[in-house]
Design a protein around this motif. Structure first.
Motif, PDB file in Angstrom:
ATOM      1  N   ILE A  97      10.428  29.748  12.333  1.00 57.03           N
ATOM      2  CA  ILE A  97       9.832  28.458  12.351  1.00 57.03           C
ATOM      3  C   ILE A  97       8.365  28.986  12.820  1.00 57.03           C
ATOM      4  O   ILE A  97       8.088  29.764  14.135  1.00 57.03           O
ATOM      5  CB  ILE A  97      10.439  27.834  13.812  1.00 57.03           C
ATOM      6  CG1 ILE A  97      12.098  27.768  13.389  1.00 57.03           C
ATOM      7  CG2 ILE A  97       9.845  26.545  14.043  1.00 57.03           C
ATOM      8  CD1 ILE A  97      12.322  27.138  12.023  1.00 57.03           C
ATOM      9  N   PRO A  98       7.377  28.518  12.386  1.00 52.51           N
ATOM     10  CA  PRO A  98       5.884  28.899  12.613  1.00 52.51           C
ATOM     11  C   PRO A  98       5.235  28.761  13.975  1.00 52.51           C
ATOM     12  O   PRO A  98       4.308  29.181  14.347  1.00 52.51           O
ATOM     13  CB  PRO A  98       5.159  28.431  11.565  1.00 52.51           C
ATOM     14  CG  PRO A  98       5.862  27.033  10.793  1.00 52.51           C
ATOM     15  CD  PRO A  98       7.434  27.394  11.349  1.00 52.51           C
ATOM     16  N   VAL A  99       5.963  27.470  14.641  1.00 52.42           N
ATOM     17  CA  VAL A  99       5.458  27.248  15.948  1.00 52.42           C
ATOM     18  C   VAL A  99       6.267  28.126  17.071  1.00 52.42           C
ATOM     19  O   VAL A  99       5.710  27.586  18.245  1.00 52.42           O
ATOM     20  CB  VAL A  99       5.450  25.627  16.052  1.00 52.42           C
ATOM     21  CG1 VAL A  99       4.496  24.887  15.185  1.00 52.42           C
ATOM     22  CG2 VAL A  99       6.682  25.188  16.183  1.00 52.42           C
ATOM     23  N   LEU A 100       7.075  28.453  16.649  1.00 52.77           N
ATOM     24  CA  LEU A 100       7.797  29.473  17.743  1.00 52.77           C
ATOM     25  C   LEU A 100       7.496  31.062  17.669  1.00 52.77           C
ATOM     26  O   LEU A 100       7.411  31.532  16.391  1.00 52.77           O
ATOM     27  CB  LEU A 100       9.211  29.469  17.636  1.00 52.77           C
ATOM     28  CG  LEU A 100       9.805  27.992  17.619  1.00 52.77           C
ATOM     29  CD1 LEU A 100      11.287  28.065  17.451  1.00 52.77           C
ATOM     30  CD2 LEU A 100       9.570  27.247  19.030  1.00 52.77           C
TER      31      LEU A 100
END
Lengths: 233, 464
Positions: A97-100
């Motif tokens: 998950i790119p935002v994590l």
């Protein structure tokens, strides 16, 4: 007892008005705590079989038992919960998950299963250390190399101590050196944690590491090799 | 890291698109709030004007409101002083009252017999002190103070007339009325055609005192007395005042209550046609009205009175506020539609872009409802941010507008009034707008969220 049992499993896809058989009458037992490789050429049906075993797809007919549970009898929510507790996934494109950041990506499945914060931290730290990324915990996926991303993905897949880890061509997007290191890591973790790993791959290096190899062609199993003996009860 | 935290990070992932969506919502929210504030200002301005003019409530003789203008004298309230005293002393009503003041309406003919012209007029006899108290009411803090009646400190026979009356009675020059061009000959003929008959002129002369020099601003007001007989009052016009509405400006004559009563009732017991009650706050109207209803069936039972509020007495109040409410509603629906499509479009693009991510989360065990929650939270967050920033922008723009010195001429007004928008101090309007925007944004996100949640996991993972 088998980790996964498939009996007379068939799966068809519809392409427009044409019915395309992906798997036909598959009977298969996947032994627990083994490194099993589903091998076959492109379009042979190995990914379809992997999806069915991973409970993210349903067969048109047949029976499917995963970790002793008749998963075909489960509704969507129950099946989601089952996946969260019993199955880990490692994808070809890592699918972080790119935002994590790395820590949060590994922590996410633990949140889904309601693990307490302190225990989550303990497990994530331990996994980060196990995959050699203890110093990259706060890095976002975009700040990690391909190999590092896949290590995070492996740690994420192992976070809930699942009975089964599914890996779809996990080294396909890595260079040979990194791919070999990742394979070595997975093999070691599988042995240490006594989990069942199921791979889909046509990489001969992966096949060479397998405890069990399942050969598929045109939706049929053409052969099964069990290279290690049954574990003592 | 809860759903909102994740939603916020996802919004920040594509900053430009989120900002564009947010901008649309900020513009929408501030447009609604600014027009709402403008509309609210008009509502309160109108209310203030009407409450200053005719009070919050009026006690009138039964049926006067419907039929009284034809013959006001027939609907006079006898013993009104007792009623006024009763109201002022009432323990429930008194704390709510700002002023109680009587007034007498008269229909008649005003004539400037020096010029040989006359016209029908509608006169109001007012208690000047009471009228001045009415004029000072300013519950909503409008800039400037209320005016003072021009009759203040004037002689008993003083009168104020509308500029239209002054024009017809050819009093523009002595009263220094602006924009009063000389009438065409034919008009003059027409005006002269309404000159009072000789007997009325004689009555007027008698009332004024024979042989005394006539003031240039003197007029005679002819009216039917309480018994239907003609009577004349000589009035000294001290000012011509624009009344805003032309029909009223062409007929208005304001005079002292005692003079009006003398004209209609002579030496009999004086009466009035209305007892005006002005409350401290408009919000007290229901309580005041309820108390009046008790009094009218109790101590004031024999007077045969009825109560009317300022909105009934001034139907244009409801018409104008209704029109602005309809325009505001239309604008809100329009902006709501734009926000709906903007957020929906943003969310739909996010779903397409994050299809693989959705498949991954579902494979990891996130339920469909979790996916829905994720996107709905993003919509809600966008709505909340848009609403808060929109309100802040609206407050800033309102401050600028209110301090820009802009003016406008509202319907019925004579002088331009400051163009102001009332956003600050209207928490209900801000909260309603914010909640509405958040609701629309959430609803807009719901459909794409539902679509995301229904994605097949395998198809989603395969998405390129």
């Amino acid at each position: 007892m088998s980790s996964v049992t498939l009996k007379k499993v068939s799966k068809h896809y519809r392409l427009g008005s044409v019915d395309v058989p992906a798997l036909s009458g598959i009977d298969l037992d996947i032994r627990p705590q083994r490194f099993t490789v589903l091998s076959g050429p492109s379009g042979s049906g190995k990914t379809t079989l992997l999806n069915l075993i991973g409970c993210i797809d349903r067969p048109d007919s047949g029976e499917l038992l995963v970790a002793g549970e008749n998963v075909l009898a489960l509704g969507d929510n129950a099946l989601s919960d089952f996946r969260a507790r019993h199955i880990g996934f490692i994808f070809q494109n890592f699918n972080l998950i790119p935002v994590l950041n790395a820590f949060e990506n590994i922590e996410y499945p633990l949140r889904l299963t309601g693990v307490a914060p302190a225990e989550r931290k303990r497990r994530v730290d331990e996994l980060l250390a196990a995959v050699g990324l203890a110093d990259r915990a706060r890095n976002l996926p975009g700040q990690l190399s391909g190999g590092q991303r896949q290590r995070v993905a492996i740690a994420r897949a192992l976070a809930t101590n699942p009975a089964l880890v599914m890996a779809d061509e996990p080294t396909a997007n890595l260079d040979s050196h990194t791919g070999a290191a990742i394979l070595e890591l997975m093999r070691n973790l599988q042995r240490e944690r006594r989990m069942s790993f199921v791979f889909s791959s046509h990489d001969p290096n992966v096949l060479a590491m397998a405890d069990d190899a399942v050969f598929i062609r045109d939706g049929h199993i053409t052969g099964i090799e069990q290279r290690t003996p049954e574990l003592a009860a | 890291m809860n759903a909102f935290s994740l939603a916020l990070r996802n919004l920040l992932r594509n900053r430009r698109r989120s900002l564009t969506t947010l901008l649309a919502m900020i513009i929408g929210a501030s447009a609604i709030l600014l027009f709402g504030g403008y509309s609210r200002n008009i509502d309160l301005g109108l209310e203030t004007g009407f409450v200053r003019g005719s009070g919050h409530l009026q006690l009138q003789h039964r049926d006067y409101f419907l039929y009284g203008t034809g013959n006001p004298a027939a609907y006079g309230i006898a013993g009104y002083s007792r009623i006024v005293t009763e109201l002022q002393r009432d323990p429930v009503l008194a704390p709510m009252l700002n002023v109680v003041t009587p007034s007498l309406s008269i229909g008649g003919i005003a004539g400037n017999f020096n010029a040989g012209v006359s016209r029908t007029v509608f006169g109001s006899g007012v208690d000047v002190a009471g009228q001045n108290t009415l004029y000072q009411w300013n519950d909503y803090g409008f800039p400037g103070v209320g005016k003072t009646s021009p009759l203040t400190g004037s002689s008993a026979d003083a009168a104020v007339i509308g500029t239209g009356v002054a024009r017809v009675l050819q009093l523009c020059a002595p009263l220094q009325v602006k924009n009063c061009p000389a009438a065409q000959t034919s008009t003059q003929d027409a005006a002269q055609g309404t000159a009072a008959p000789d007997d009325i002129a004689a009555l007027s002369a008698q009332e004024a005192g024979q042989g005394e020099p006539q003031s240039a601003t003197r007029i005679e007001l002819l009216a039917a007395n309480a018994h239907g007989a003609p009577n004349v009052a000589g009035l000294n016009v001290i000012k011509a005042e624009a009344m805003g509405v032309k029909e009223y400006d062409d007929m208005a004559v304001l005079l002292h209550l005692e003079k009006a009563q003398q004209l209609i009732y002579g030496k009999e017991d004086p009466k009035v046609t209305a007892i005006v009650l002005q409350l401290k706050h408009t919000s007290q109207m229901p309580a005041a009205r309820a108390r009046l209803a008790e009094l009218l069936t109790g101590p004031l039972q024999g007077f045969d009175l009825e109560v009317h509020d300022f909105a009934t007495l001034n139907p244009q109040y409801g018409q104008i506020t209704g029109m602005f409410a309809a325009i505001l509603g239309f604008i809100a629906i329009l902006i709501g539609g734009i926000v709906l499509f903007t957020v929906s479009n943003t969310m739909s693009m996010a779903v397409v872009e994050r299809t693989v991510e959705i498949g991954t989360l579902r494979a990891m065990g996130l339920r469909r409802v979790g996916i829905r929650r994720l996107f709905v939270c993003e919509g809600l967050l966008l709505g909340a941010l848009g609403a808060v920033l929109g309100a802040l922008v609206a407050l800033a723009l309102a401050w600028l507008i209110n301090h820009a010195g802009l003016t406008w001429l509202p319907p019925g007004n004579v002088e331009p009034v400051p163009l102001t928008v009332r956003v600050w101090g209207e928490p209900a309007m801000i909260i309603k707008t914010a909640l509405g925007l958040m609701l629309v944004a959430t609803l807009s996100a719901w459909w794409p969220a539902r679509r995301a949640a229904r994605l097949d996991i395998v198809d989603a993972l395969r998405h390129v």
